[in-house]
Each structure stands twice: as structure tokens, then as C-alpha cells.
Design an enzyme around this catalytic site. Structure first.
Site, PDB file in Angstrom:
ATOM      1  N   GLU A  90       0.820  -1.212   0.000  1.00  0.00           N
ATOM      2  CA  GLU A  90       0.000   0.000   0.000  1.00  0.00           C
ATOM      3  C   GLU A  90       0.853   1.261   0.000  1.00  0.00           C
ATOM      4  O   GLU A  90       0.533   2.241  -0.685  1.00  0.00           O
ATOM      5  CB  GLU A  90      -0.939  -0.009   1.213  1.00  0.00           C
ATOM      6  CG  GLU A  90      -1.974  -1.111   1.220  1.00  0.00           C
ATOM      7  CD  GLU A  90      -3.104  -0.885   0.217  1.00  0.00           C
ATOM      8  OE1 GLU A  90      -3.944  -1.784   0.057  1.00  0.00           O
ATOM      9  OE2 GLU A  90      -3.136   0.180  -0.435  1.00  0.00           O
TER      10      GLU A  90
ATOM     11  N   ARG B 175       0.604   3.835  -3.172  1.00  0.00           N
ATOM     12  CA  ARG B 175      -0.007   5.126  -2.858  1.00  0.00           C
ATOM     13  C   ARG B 175       1.036   6.223  -2.680  1.00  0.00           C
ATOM     14  O   ARG B 175       0.881   7.328  -3.218  1.00  0.00           O
ATOM     15  CB  ARG B 175      -0.857   5.021  -1.580  1.00  0.00           C
ATOM     16  CG  ARG B 175      -1.984   4.017  -1.673  1.00  0.00           C
ATOM     17  CD  ARG B 175      -2.939   4.156  -0.499  1.00  0.00           C
ATOM     18  NE  ARG B 175      -3.774   2.962  -0.346  1.00  0.00           N
ATOM     19  CZ  ARG B 175      -4.984   2.953   0.177  1.00  0.00           C
ATOM     20  NH1 ARG B 175      -5.520   4.077   0.615  1.00  0.00           N
ATOM     21  NH2 ARG B 175      -5.673   1.832   0.301  1.00  0.00           N
TER      22      ARG B 175
ATOM     23  N   ASP C  51      -4.858  -9.750  -8.307  1.00  0.00           N
ATOM     24  CA  ASP C  51      -5.141  -8.799  -9.387  1.00  0.00           C
ATOM     25  C   ASP C  51      -3.955  -8.041  -9.980  1.00  0.00           C
ATOM     26  O   ASP C  51      -3.594  -8.209 -11.146  1.00  0.00           O
ATOM     27  CB  ASP C  51      -6.222  -7.811  -8.929  1.00  0.00           C
ATOM     28  CG  ASP C  51      -5.949  -7.190  -7.560  1.00  0.00           C
ATOM     29  OD1 ASP C  51      -4.867  -7.393  -6.999  1.00  0.00           O
ATOM     30  OD2 ASP C  51      -6.855  -6.489  -7.059  1.00  0.00           O
TER      31      ASP C  51
ATOM     32  N   GLU D  80     -12.636   0.431  -9.739  1.00  0.00           N
ATOM     33  CA  GLU D  80     -12.266  -0.532 -10.784  1.00  0.00           C
ATOM     34  C   GLU D  80     -13.221  -0.556 -11.970  1.00  0.00           C
ATOM     35  O   GLU D  80     -12.784  -0.703 -13.130  1.00  0.00           O
ATOM     36  CB  GLU D  80     -12.152  -1.940 -10.176  1.00  0.00           C
ATOM     37  CG  GLU D  80     -10.962  -2.124  -9.256  1.00  0.00           C
ATOM     38  CD  GLU D  80     -11.198  -1.525  -7.874  1.00  0.00           C
ATOM     39  OE1 GLU D  80     -10.212  -1.267  -7.156  1.00  0.00           O
ATOM     40  OE2 GLU D  80     -12.383  -1.319  -7.506  1.00  0.00           O
TER      41      GLU D  80
END
Length: 644
Positions: free
Chosen positions: A269, A273, A402, A536
Site C-alpha cells: 500500500e 499510494r 489482481d 475498478e
């Protein structure tokens, strides 16, 4: 001639008249001198201790090392006057004259300084006590900032100059159609509403609770306040032309963003980010502070790779460098979508710094994966960083898997399509997924299920909906002339995900939806009915619009934007909702940082012209942070070090 003073007296006493006035008191005078010697030595010793004590607390550093000589000059020596052959008698203390006077002056001066420093310290203490608590805390913080900044300046090395990639389409994209322009302006207003409320109620915190109107954070950021929303939103602010807001964020990052905190964070993360957001802000604006901060943070993440296999831990303490994995992950495993989603950012770090360590780390992961057997050609979601073995055989293009597949394709695109190794890995993985995971429902909806120990679960997550855009993005360059096939597959996934939105009361998609029996594209479990401002589906609409210009994608995107504005907007920002099938939904009271980074950015791009961040010059990381393609000589190729 014999010197009288050196003649043996043979028991005879020298007559007093021959010794001068002081001779009669000689024995007493010598005793007096012995006492004086002790007194002076004690005096000097006590002065020495006092001065050292005072110097330790009050004098400059150089005074702490001042040398006080108590050597031979302080011993008693006999004084003989040979003038005229007479013994003047008595003893003198060497230095009793000028030198002793000089030492006394020095001692007095130092005592006075200590006294003055004591008085000054007392006065300052009295002044402090008269100040308010807030004033004292402000002064302490100011001094801390000065020290921290000084240490940073002392320890930081200037980064080497590198050629800037060809940056195209940063300030373009204005639509000529008034209706499209109006829609884009609405998205910009929504961004302004989200940012302004975060600025007012959550500034410096990672995220915002828009109903409680206070800061919010989750365990992915540890216990630290790193301003995640500020970093995540920067590039969106920039491309929307909100430059005053961008400058606010830049100033906060320059003055307050500190990665030296004792906090355990998610490597994945923080990479997508923070490092992704900082790099994108640097490339868009050219402001060096973003590059410097990205490199500082990357250095804090490197200890996570200190495992027996080089597969990084999921979490790392930014201060101690200690890493570990999530307790819920299969047998202490690392997660495919986490350790497999570092390549884009780390290649750019090596490019910007000239340091191959970042590139080497991600290439080591790739080489390790290439050597491993894959059940049915599929990549399981779990890999043990100690043993190098797969954990539970669970494969998904949604959560846990993903973005690994996304970064294989985007590594190839970012290398100006020179990293053919990454392209080959992507194609082999997608072929296995299409064979084992992609199915059509009875109602004709194409979906991507999850493979669990040889069994296909007919459930698709909101996260999986990014795959429609991924297939479209990867269509060009497909082998065996399959470009049309993958573009069509992307369109089918986009349609399925739109149905998951359209079949709810709020016209917002659930977290996951089933394809069992008569239930299609609908959530069944209560804990899968929420919408947390995810991007998404809109991401796929945007990619499909770019590649087909079919107006339905703009229409679907506008439907989603209106639903978000109607049901998720509150006076203090935007909030997720707990049940998209309820006409009176309750809020989760969280404005996610990715809402500003991704959801609103993709909506804004959807209603912009294609010359804003064109896809042959920019590649978006999985947090929608655009990074430039490293063309030809500037690119990092498989097996090669960075060339600048």
C-alpha cells in the site's frame, strides 16, 4: 669556594645572625608552607570539579576539553640565593607570583560565567513557566523541526541528474462538446468538495471520516499520520488544474511528511499510494521534493526484502526495518498481488537515482517466479518467503492476485515494449486464467471466478472488474492475432460489471457478486453488499472508451458519477455505503484516499480528450498514478542495469 648552604652542619646550628631575619622561624615557616600547599591543592581541585561541572552543563563544547595543568609547577622547591655566597633561605611555590595570579583570574572569570549562566537559565525557566501550554509545545515542535531538518540536510545526498522522459499531454484534454465539458466540470467540483473537507477536518491524517468530521486511518498505515490522502490526491489535483490545492499538499509534504516514524506499514500500500503518488507528482510538476521523498521512503521499504528468498514481507516497521507477514495469510505467506506489484515504481526509482538496487529487487522476484512450477499454469496467491514454496492453491484476478497480472503487462508497456520477458509472462498467465477461471453465466454474462484447490468458485469481486480495462490495454501486441479477441473480452467484462451496478437500488456496485443458478451479478451475503467508493469499474469504462470511443462507456460512467454524488456525498465529504440494495443506506463514514486518487481521476479522464495523458506516453500504476514510458535508451531492460 664551598657554597655554605650545601655544607654539612655537623649538628651545629648556624647562628641566627648569619641566616637573616627569617631564619629563626624556619621550621615553623616550612610547616606553614606545607599547610598552604595542601590548601592551594584542595582549592584548585575543588575549583577544577566546580568548573568541570559548570562546563558540562553551561559552557560551549570546546570548554569541556579545556586543559587545567596541575603539574610540576605546583610542587614545592627550595629557593637558594647564591648571590654573595649567602643562603636567602625559605621555600617558594613556583608560580606563586604572576602564574598564580593568572590562574586566580581565570578561576574567577569561570566562576562568574557559571554564576551568570545559572542566573540566565533560571530567568529562562521563569519565562517558560509564564507561557501557556500551547506556546511551549509550539516552541518545542519548532526546535524539533529544526533539528530534524538539519539532520536530513546533513545526511541527504543530492540525486544525480537524469534525462527527463518525453512528457506529453500534461495540460491538455479540454473537450469541445459543451455537454462533456459540463460533466467534466462536475467531476472537478466533486474533487474540490472531497479535498476541501479533508483539508478542513482531516488535514495530515491518512483519511477522513466525513460524517464525524475528523481524521481516519487503518492498519495498512500503522499508527502513523502520513497524510495518505494528500500524497494520493496530488496528481489528480494537478491534472484538474487545482494548483492552489496542489501547492497546499506540496507544502505539507515538504514540511511535515516524515518517514522516520516507529510505525508498521503495508509495503504494497505504501508503495502504490506513496511512492507511486510522489513519483507521479514529480513527473507532472518537476518539483524535486517529491522525488527526494520517494527515494527516502523507498530506502525504508528495502529491509522488507531481507528474507531467505528475497520475497518481501507484507509489512515493515519504518524505523526498525523489522518485517513480518499478515497473520491471516496462508501459513505465514506473502501475497502475490503485494510482492508482485512493485515493479513499476522500483524501476523508476532506479532510473531516477542511478542505483540498481530497486531494479535488482523486483527482477529477483521475477526470476524466482519463473523457476517455480505453477499448478495448471496458474499463479497461486500465496508464497512462503522462508521456504519459497506456494501456500494454499488459491488463484484470483481479484483481491490477492489482481495487480500482479496488471504489472506484468505494464512492465512491458513502461519499457517502450522492450521488456518482452514480462509480456511473455503476462500472456501465459492470461491464457491459463482464460482456460480455468473465465466462464459465461446462464444469462450470457462473462465473469472471472476464483480457483480454489481445483474448484472454480462462481463469484466475482468488484476488484476483479479492473480486468476489462486490462484486457483492452493488452490487446495490442497479442500473439496469434488475438488483439480483437481480447478487446472483445474486455468489453464483455465491462458489460458484466455494469450489470452488477445496474441491478442494485443505488446503481452502485457491491463488493462481490455471484453467478449461481438464477442469481447473476448480485451480491448474496450481507457483508458483500457494501460500496466503498471503489474505482475498478470506472477504470474499465475509461480504458474501453480510449480504445473504442463507444459512447456507452461515457454514459455508464456518468450514471456511476451521479449515483456517487447522490448517495455517497455528505456535507463533510464522500462516504461509502453499507448496502447498495437498500433505499435508505447507512454510511461507513470513510472517505478513502483512493477515491481522490483513482475514482475521481478516471471519471475526469473519461470526460477529457485523449490527448490528456495519452497511453503511448504514460502508464498508470494500480493506484492510478501516471508514470512516463521510459523510451529506448532510457529504459531498463530485463537483465540489464539502469542506463541513463
Amino acid at each position: 669556594m664551598t657554597t655554605p648552604a650545601l655544607l654539612p652542619l655537623s649538628g651545629r646550628r648556624i647562628p641566627p645572625r648569619n641566616l637573616g631575619p627569617s631564619s629563626a622561624s624556619f621550621p615553623h615557616h616550612r610547616a606553614t608552607l606545607r599547610l598552604s600547599e595542601k590548601f592551594i591543592l584542595l582549592l584548585i581541585l575543588s575549583a577544577f570539579i566546580t568548573l568541570c561541572f559548570g562546563a558540562f552543563f553551561f559552557l560551549p563544547d570546546s570548554s569541556k576539553h579545556k586543559r587545567f595543568d596541575l603539574g610540576l609547577e605546583d610542587v614545592l622547591i627550595p629557593h637558594v640565593d647564591t648571590k654573595g655566597g649567602k643562603n636567602a633561605g625559605g621555600y617558594l611555590i613556583h608560580g606563586q607570583g604572576h602564574d598564580q595570579h593568572r590562574h586566580r583570574e581565570e578561576e574567577e572569570r569561570l566562576r562568574n560565567k557559571i554564576r551568570a549562566d545559572h542566573e540566565k537559565a533560571l530567568e529562562e525557566a521563569k519565562e517558560k513557566l509564564q507561557k501557556s501550554r500551547d506556546e511551549i509545545q509550539a516552541e518545542i515542535q519548532t526546535e524539533k523541526n529544526k533539528i530534524v531538518q538539519g539532520l536530513k540536510n546533513k545526511g541527504s545526498k543530492p540525486l544525480p541528474p537524469v534525462p527527463v522522459p518525453n512528457l506529453v499531454g500534461i495540460k491538455s484534454g479540454d473537450p469541445t462538446d459543451p455537454d462533456i465539458r459540463e460533466k467534466r466540470d462536475k467531476i472537478k467540483e466533486m474533487m474540490k468538495h472531497a479535498w476541501d473537507n479533508y483539508r478542513q477536518y482531516g488535514w495530515g491524517h491518512n483519511e477522513l471520516k466525513p460524517i464525524a468530521r475528523k481524521g481516519h486511518s487503518t492498519n495498512i498505515f500503522g499508527n502513523s499520520q502520513l497524510g495518505a490522502t494528500i500524497v494520493d490526491a496530488l496528481d489528480t489535483l494537478y491534472i484538474m488544474g487545482l494548483h492552489d490545492e496542489f501547492k497546499e499538499g506540496q507544502d505539507w509534504i515538504d514540511n511535515h511528511l516524515d518517514f522516520g516514524v516507529n510505525s508498521e506499514v503495508s509495503v504494497f500500500e505504501v508503495n502504490i499510494r506513496f511512492i507511486g503518488g510522489l513519483l507521479a507528482a514529480y513527473y507532472l510538476s518537476g518539483q524535486e521534493v517529491f522525488k527526494i521523498k520517494a527515494v527516502q521512503l523507498a530506502g525504508k521499504l528495502l529491509p522488507a526484502f531481507n528474507t531467505p528468498t528475497g520475497i518481501p514481507w507484507a509489512m515493515v516497521n519504518l524505523k526498525s526495518g523489522v518485517g513480518r507477514n499478515w497473520g491471516w495469510a496462508s501459513a505465514g505467506s506473502s501475497i502475490l498481488s503485494e510482492f508482485g506489484t512493485l515493479h513499476m515504481e522500483f524501476v523508476h526509482l532506479s532510473y531516477l537515482t542511478g542505483n540498481p538496487v530497486y531494479y535488482d529487487k523486483v527482477m529477483h522476484i521475477r526470476k524466482l517466479l519463473q523457476k517455480m512450477d505453477r499448478p495448471n499454469g496458474l499463479y497461486p496467491n500465496y508464497l512462503n518467503p522462508r521456504t519459497g514454496r506456494w501456500g494454499q492453491h488459491h488463484t484470483s484476478m481479484g483481491g490477492l492476485g489482481d495487480s500482479f497480472y496488471e504489472y506484468l503487462l505494464k512492465a512491458w508497456l513502461m519499457s517502450d515494449k522492450m521488456d518482452t520477458e514480462a509480456r511473455k509472462m503476462y500472456e501465459e498467465a492470461i491464457e491459463a486464467i482464460e482456460k480455468h477461471l473465465i466462464r459465461k453465466s446462464n444469462g450470457g454474462l462473462t465473469f472471472i471466478g476464483e480457483w480454489k484447490n481445483g474448484h472454480l468458485e462462481r463469484k466475482m469481486g468488484h476488484l476483479t472488474c479492473f480486468a476489462g480495462g486490462l484486457f483492452a490495454l493488452g490487446a495490442d501486441g497479442s500473439r496469434d492475432e488475438k488483439a480483437g479477441h481480447y478487446l472483445q473480452l474486455g468489453a464483455e467484462i465491462a458489460h458484466t460489471c455494469h450489470e452488477s451496478y445496474d441491478r442494485t437500488t443505488l446503481k452502485l456496485g457491491p463488493e462481490a457478486f455471484k453467478f449461481d443458478g438464477g442469481v447473476e451479478a448480485v451480491a448474496v451475503r450481507q457483508n458483500e453488499k457494501y460500496y466503498i467508493l471503489r474505482p475498478e469499474v470506472i477504470e474499465t469504462y475509461w480504458y474501453m472508451w480510449r480504445f473504442t470511443h463507444d459512447p456507452k462507456y461515457r454514459q455508464w460512467g456518468w450514471e456511476a458519477a451521479q449515483a456517487i454524488d447522490k448517495y455517497c456525498r455528505v456535507s463533510g465529504g464522500f462516504s461509502g455505503v453499507k448496502d447498495v440494495y437498500s433505499s435508505a443506506p447507512t454510511y461507513d463514514d470513510v472517505q478513502q484516499s483512493f477515491f481522490l486518487a483513482e475514482t475521481l481521476k478516471y471519471l475526469y479522464l473519461l470526460f477529457s480528450n485523449d490527448d490528456l495523458l495519452p497511453l503511448d506516453h504514460w502508464v498508470f500504476n494500480t493506484e492510478a498514478h501516471p508514470l512516463p514510458v521510459l523510451h529506448l535508451a532510457n529504459t531498463t531492460l530485463s537483465g540489464n542495469h539502469v542506463s541513463r
